[in-house]
Design an enzyme around this catalytic site. Structure first.
Site, PDB file in Angstrom:
ATOM      1  N   ASP A 112      39.273  25.014  33.570  1.00  0.00           N
ATOM      2  CA  ASP A 112      39.173  25.407  34.986  1.00  0.00           C
ATOM      3  C   ASP A 112      39.889  24.353  35.811  1.00  0.00           C
ATOM      4  O   ASP A 112      39.785  23.157  35.517  1.00  0.00           O
ATOM      5  CB  ASP A 112      37.706  25.515  35.439  1.00  0.00           C
ATOM      6  N   ASP A 150      46.172  23.825  35.182  1.00  0.00           N
ATOM      7  CA  ASP A 150      46.423  25.049  35.948  1.00  0.00           C
ATOM      8  C   ASP A 150      47.210  25.988  35.024  1.00  0.00           C
ATOM      9  O   ASP A 150      48.375  25.733  34.729  1.00  0.00           O
ATOM     10  CB  ASP A 150      47.233  24.683  37.202  1.00  0.00           C
ATOM     11  N   ILE A 151      46.575  27.057  34.569  1.00  0.00           N
ATOM     12  CA  ILE A 151      47.199  27.918  33.553  1.00  0.00           C
ATOM     13  C   ILE A 151      48.227  28.880  34.138  1.00  0.00           C
ATOM     14  O   ILE A 151      48.788  29.693  33.413  1.00  0.00           O
ATOM     15  CB  ILE A 151      46.145  28.704  32.737  1.00  0.00           C
ATOM     16  N   ASN A 196      41.014  34.630  31.641  1.00  0.00           N
ATOM     17  CA  ASN A 196      40.019  35.049  32.626  1.00  0.00           C
ATOM     18  C   ASN A 196      40.273  34.493  34.023  1.00  0.00           C
ATOM     19  O   ASN A 196      39.868  35.101  35.008  1.00  0.00           O
ATOM     20  CB  ASN A 196      38.633  34.605  32.115  1.00  0.00           C
ATOM     21  N   TYR A 248      46.698  41.955  43.909  1.00  0.00           N
ATOM     22  CA  TYR A 248      45.735  41.861  42.799  1.00  0.00           C
ATOM     23  C   TYR A 248      45.830  43.092  41.893  1.00  0.00           C
ATOM     24  O   TYR A 248      45.842  42.976  40.656  1.00  0.00           O
ATOM     25  CB  TYR A 248      44.337  41.737  43.411  1.00  0.00           C
ATOM     26  N   LYS A 291      46.746  43.167  38.002  1.00  0.00           N
ATOM     27  CA  LYS A 291      45.777  43.634  37.001  1.00  0.00           C
ATOM     28  C   LYS A 291      46.302  44.846  36.229  1.00  0.00           C
ATOM     29  O   LYS A 291      46.023  44.997  35.039  1.00  0.00           O
ATOM     30  CB  LYS A 291      44.444  43.956  37.681  1.00  0.00           C
ATOM     31  N   THR A 337      29.820  37.436  41.301  1.00  0.00           N
ATOM     32  CA  THR A 337      30.396  36.095  41.197  1.00  0.00           C
ATOM     33  C   THR A 337      30.865  35.681  42.590  1.00  0.00           C
ATOM     34  O   THR A 337      30.808  36.477  43.530  1.00  0.00           O
ATOM     35  CB  THR A 337      31.629  36.083  40.265  1.00  0.00           C
TER      36      THR A 337
HETATM   37  N1  LIG Z   1      33.604  39.657  39.431  1.00  0.00           N
HETATM   38  C1  LIG Z   1      34.045  40.887  39.261  1.00  0.00           C
HETATM   39  O1  LIG Z   1      33.328  41.892  39.515  1.00  0.00           O
HETATM   40  C2  LIG Z   1      35.413  41.119  38.692  1.00  0.00           C
HETATM   41  C3  LIG Z   1      35.922  42.430  38.710  1.00  0.00           C
HETATM   42  C4  LIG Z   1      37.159  42.668  38.132  1.00  0.00           C
HETATM   43  C5  LIG Z   1      37.859  41.613  37.567  1.00  0.00           C
HETATM   44  N2  LIG Z   1      37.352  40.345  37.610  1.00  0.00           N
HETATM   45  C6  LIG Z   1      38.150  39.284  37.008  1.00  0.00           C
HETATM   46  O2  LIG Z   1      37.319  38.442  36.230  1.00  0.00           O
HETATM   47  C7  LIG Z   1      37.902  37.129  36.185  1.00  0.00           C
HETATM   48  C8  LIG Z   1      36.844  36.106  36.561  1.00  0.00           C
HETATM   49  O3  LIG Z   1      36.480  36.294  37.916  1.00  0.00           O
HETATM   50  P1  LIG Z   1      35.084  35.827  38.539  1.00  0.00           P
HETATM   51  O4  LIG Z   1      34.559  36.991  39.269  1.00  0.00           O
HETATM   52  O5  LIG Z   1      34.263  35.165  37.497  1.00  0.00           O
HETATM   53  O6  LIG Z   1      35.624  34.780  39.638  1.00  0.00           O
HETATM   54  P2  LIG Z   1      35.213  33.250  39.969  1.00  0.00           P
HETATM   55  O7  LIG Z   1      35.921  32.905  41.220  1.00  0.00           O
HETATM   56  O8  LIG Z   1      33.724  33.091  39.933  1.00  0.00           O
HETATM   57  O9  LIG Z   1      35.816  32.433  38.736  1.00  0.00           O
HETATM   58  C9  LIG Z   1      37.201  32.276  38.535  1.00  0.00           C
HETATM   59  C10 LIG Z   1      37.457  30.856  38.060  1.00  0.00           C
HETATM   60  O10 LIG Z   1      38.876  30.731  37.774  1.00  0.00           O
HETATM   61  C11 LIG Z   1      39.261  29.407  38.153  1.00  0.00           C
HETATM   62  N3  LIG Z   1      40.705  29.373  38.383  1.00  0.00           N
HETATM   63  C12 LIG Z   1      41.400  29.922  39.418  1.00  0.00           C
HETATM   64  N4  LIG Z   1      42.709  29.680  39.280  1.00  0.00           N
HETATM   65  C13 LIG Z   1      42.869  28.964  38.137  1.00  0.00           C
HETATM   66  C14 LIG Z   1      44.006  28.434  37.449  1.00  0.00           C
HETATM   67  N5  LIG Z   1      45.245  28.581  37.961  1.00  0.00           N
HETATM   68  N6  LIG Z   1      43.804  27.762  36.288  1.00  0.00           N
HETATM   69  C15 LIG Z   1      42.550  27.600  35.784  1.00  0.00           C
HETATM   70  N7  LIG Z   1      41.439  28.072  36.410  1.00  0.00           N
HETATM   71  C16 LIG Z   1      41.606  28.760  37.560  1.00  0.00           C
HETATM   72  C17 LIG Z   1      38.454  29.132  39.425  1.00  0.00           C
HETATM   73  O11 LIG Z   1      38.364  27.736  39.708  1.00  0.00           O
HETATM   74  C18 LIG Z   1      37.109  29.781  39.091  1.00  0.00           C
HETATM   75  O12 LIG Z   1      36.189  28.860  38.540  1.00  0.00           O
HETATM   76  C19 LIG Z   1      39.106  37.179  37.134  1.00  0.00           C
HETATM   77  O13 LIG Z   1      40.284  37.400  36.378  1.00  0.00           O
HETATM   78  C20 LIG Z   1      38.820  38.367  38.001  1.00  0.00           C
HETATM   79  O14 LIG Z   1      39.963  38.903  38.575  1.00  0.00           O
HETATM   80  C21 LIG Z   1      36.152  40.082  38.163  1.00  0.00           C
END
Ligand SMILES: NC(=O)c1ccc[n+]([C@@H]2O[C@H](COP(=O)([O-])OP(=O)(O)OC[C@H]3O[C@@H](n4cnc5c(N)ncnc54)[C@H](O)[C@@H]3O)[C@@H](O)[C@H]2O)c1
Length: 293
Positions: A37, A63-64, A90, A161, A165, A195
């Site tokens: 992260d 940073d990925i 993720n 987004y 996706k 989240t």
């Molecule tokens: N929460 C939902 O309902 C939902 C729905 C569809 C898709 N998603 C996807 O699930 C994944 C996780 O989302 P979440 O809801 O847990 O969000 P979140 O914001 O709680 O967690 C995302 C994490 O990614 C980290 N991050 C951001 N950019 C980064 C980078 N360049 N390198 C490394 N780390 C990085 C952030 O610091 C954060 O801790 C995402 O890809 C999101 O698009 C989530």
């Protein structure tokens, strides 16, 4: 004994939210997990949770979203554990705006973190597995990507987004085809969970007292652990919507109408005349949203 004993996993963006829950479960299933992260404090806190529960993990703050960062994150996993077995892409961010109001930074940041981030990590993981397979090793590589229903149905306010996706869902199929011969499966999930990301858009989403918590991010992780395991060795190129106690197997673009002009290209007038045949009883307007239980 867990289903992932002896495996080494990298979960990107695992400092919080869905990635955190995935890292915790993969570790509970026996994997040695790199918790990546950009927020190192959050990544370390997850590693502490893993260790406290008797598991094994390490933190990484690359940073990925760049080739350099993704390459360094994966090199770190290999240097630490000798191999990478499971990559869970993720990490993500939101920069919502209507297309006509969106700034270039909002567009670029989301495409970079999601689309380039997935591609970059898959690039380095794929190269690692190909090299091992070419050296004669039997590889059991796994990639689990993170798509979104936004990308499958086209959510308003998320042109950046949704494009990223949808690209990830498409990329999943390409990667699955390219890496099959090296013993690697590639699948994607489109999760729904409470989240930091959804709280800003959907609110707190707390369950009624005593009811099943359908928005708990922990509901998503078992699908990832299954896809990472030997039990899912024959599952590849698939996309699953995961919400609460439900898993939906999705299928992509498919033909819903066809007209044939018998060896001659259509003229615009001919197309207009045969549009009824092309659409049948189906709507010619906006496609339906597929959300639902
Ligand atoms: N929460 C939902 O309902 C939902 C729905 C569809 C898709 N998603 C996807 O699930 C994944 C996780 O989302 P979440 O809801 O847990 O969000 P979140 O914001 O709680 O967690 C995302 C994490 O990614 C980290 N991050 C951001 N950019 C980064 C980078 N360049 N390198 C490394 N780390 C990085 C952030 O610091 C954060 O801790 C995402 O890809 C999101 O698009 C989530």
């Amino acid at each position: 004994m867990g289903g992932l004993d002896g495996r080494t996993a990298l979960v990107t963006g695992a400092g919080r939210g869905i990635g955190r829950a995935e890292a915790l479960l993969l570790a509970a299933e026996g994997a040695h997990v790199t918790v990546n992260d950009v927020d190192l404090g959050e990544a370390r806190a997850v590693v502490d949770e893993i260790t406290a529960a008797g598991g094994s993990g390490r933190a990484d703050d690359h940073d990925i979203s760049t080739w350099d960062g993704a390459g360094a994150a994966i090199a770190g996993v290999v240097d630490d554990g000798g191999n990478l077995d499971v990559l869970v892409n993720n990490a993500g961010i939101l920069r919502d705006a209507m297309s006509f109001s969106m700034t270039e930074d909002q567009w670029t940041d989301v495409i970079r973190v999601h689309l380039a981030g997935h591609a970059a990590c898959a690039h380095f993981a794929g190269a690692h597995w190909r090299e091992r397979a070419k050296a004669g090793e039997e590889v059991t590589g796994r990639i689990v990507n993170t798509a979104s229903e936004s990308g499958l149905y086209g959510l308003v306010g998320q042109v950046n987004y949704a494009a990223a996706k949808a690209g990830i869902a498409s990329m999943t199929v390409v990667l699955a085809r390219e890496l099959a011969k090296y013993g690697v499966t590639v699948n994607a999930i489109a999760p729904r969970a409470r989240t930091r990301m959804t709280e800003t858009v959907l609110g707190a989403l707390l369950p009624e007292e005593g009811a099943f918590d359908e928005w708990d991010p922990a509901n998503i992780a078992p699908v990832v652990a299954w896809l990472a395991s030997d039990a899912a060795a024959d599952v590849t190129g698939q996309v699953f919507v995961v919400n609460g106690d439900k898993v939906h197997r999705m299928s992509g673009w498919h033909r819903t109408g066809r007209i044939d002009n018998g060896g001659r290209a259509f003229t615009p007038d001919e197309l207009a005349a045969r549009a009824d045949e092309l659409f049948g009883d189906e709507s010619r307007g906006l496609p339906p949203m597929g959300f639902g239980e």
